[in-house]
Design an enzyme around this catalytic site. Sequence first.
Site, PDB file in Angstrom:
ATOM      1  CB  CYS A  17      -9.368   4.564   1.228  1.00  0.00           C
ATOM      2  SG  CYS A  17      -7.694   5.062   1.697  1.00  0.00           S
ATOM      3  CB  THR A  18      -6.397  -0.172   2.872  1.00  0.00           C
ATOM      4  OG1 THR A  18      -5.373   0.575   2.230  1.00  0.00           O
ATOM      5  CG2 THR A  18      -6.940  -1.229   1.932  1.00  0.00           C
ATOM      6  CG  HIS A  19      -4.579   5.140   4.711  1.00  0.00           C
ATOM      7  ND1 HIS A  19      -4.117   4.599   3.536  1.00  0.00           N
ATOM      8  CD2 HIS A  19      -3.491   5.659   5.345  1.00  0.00           C
ATOM      9  CE1 HIS A  19      -2.794   4.787   3.463  1.00  0.00           C
ATOM     10  NE2 HIS A  19      -2.394   5.415   4.551  1.00  0.00           N
TER      11      HIS A  19
ATOM     12  CB  CYS B 136      -3.293   0.341  -2.435  1.00  0.00           C
ATOM     13  SG  CYS B 136      -3.445   2.045  -2.978  1.00  0.00           S
ATOM     14  CG  ASN B 137      -9.774   0.348  -1.769  1.00  0.00           C
ATOM     15  OD1 ASN B 137     -10.679  -0.375  -2.127  1.00  0.00           O
ATOM     16  ND2 ASN B 137      -9.304   0.337  -0.537  1.00  0.00           N
ATOM     17  CB  THR B 138      -5.463   4.558  -4.947  1.00  0.00           C
ATOM     18  OG1 THR B 138      -6.135   5.134  -3.821  1.00  0.00           O
ATOM     19  CG2 THR B 138      -5.183   5.617  -5.977  1.00  0.00           C
TER      20      THR B 138
ATOM     21  CG  ASP C 120      -1.850   1.193   1.272  1.00  0.00           C
ATOM     22  OD1 ASP C 120      -2.365   1.587   0.212  1.00  0.00           O
ATOM     23  OD2 ASP C 120      -2.078   1.758   2.369  1.00  0.00           O
ATOM     24  CB  SER C 121       0.196   4.819  -0.421  1.00  0.00           C
ATOM     25  OG  SER C 121      -0.878   4.921   0.497  1.00  0.00           O
TER      26      SER C 121
ATOM     27  CE1 TYR D 119       2.180   5.530  -3.492  1.00  0.00           C
ATOM     28  CE2 TYR D 119       1.012   3.628  -4.350  1.00  0.00           C
ATOM     29  CZ  TYR D 119       2.169   4.217  -3.894  1.00  0.00           C
ATOM     30  OH  TYR D 119       3.327   3.478  -3.856  1.00  0.00           O
TER      31      TYR D 119
ATOM     32  CD  GLU E 277       0.362   6.993   6.216  1.00  0.00           C
ATOM     33  OE1 GLU E 277       1.469   6.982   6.770  1.00  0.00           O
ATOM     34  OE2 GLU E 277      -0.071   6.029   5.535  1.00  0.00           O
TER      35      GLU E 277
END
Length: 267
Positions: free
Chosen positions: A186-188, A74-76, A11-12, A43, A154
């Site tokens: 979004c995985t965040h 990462c969905n993006t 992921d980012s 991202y 983050e």
Amino acid sequence: MHTESPIGIFDSGIGGLTVVKAVQAALPSEQIIYFGDTARVPYGTKSQVTIRKYASEDTAILMRYQPKLIIVACNTVSALALDVVEKSCSNIPVIGVLKAGAELAVQVTRNNRIGVIGTQATVSSNAYARAINHLDSEIEVLSQACPLFVPFAEEGFIDHPATKLIADEYLAELRSQGIDTLVLGCTHYPILRRVIAETLGPNIRIIDSAEAVALRTRDLLSESGKLNTSRKTPAPHLLVSDLPQKFSMLYQLFMGSELPDVELVEV
Ligand code: DGL
């Protein structure tokens, strides 16, 4: 490729750890190699060209470890560059989070009105609406980009009043549109799940694709005879492209583990 080969996940940044947690719970014997591209997060505010370039480079980093499977946590990237990942590792399976999230949401909705929140890039790509309508064309998909959720996650702002303020701002319209299901696209975002759930109220089901991805991974490995059946429970091997100490602290916070070792890699 053999049963002891690792599972590569990327992921980012820290978002993909929500997927690592689910994979660890479902497949405790598997060795996980996780790459968080902390030098280039986020991202979701970048162009498709840039996201595709990052996806290719991230995959190359994981391929050094000869994984038996790659999970795009990462969905993006799943929305805009899954084909790039597939092309960069043609001989092993690739699982993206987006399809799993769409499938779960279609199973759960009762009133055929699904909300999706994600990064600007994911929402603009319309990939969720396409994936959901591919499964059921009657379903209405209402989307909202929530770009500030990524830096908040983050920073570890899990319960911070500022997170609640932003959630109110982002989710007010979706809440008034009669959705019964909301995909955390979004995985965040699962990191901020408590605040998101509180803002939406009790009548909207929240979908986090992490568990569905973990189960899909188990099925795929089992079908191909690649499940690791050893009794060991190895700690994940963690790689980042910047600030390993910060990542190590956030990892400890979200995963509830000892302070882990985190290796710095160049992108
Ligand atoms: N966690 C990622 C996703 O699922 C990317 C977030 C970002 O870097 O903007 O889309």
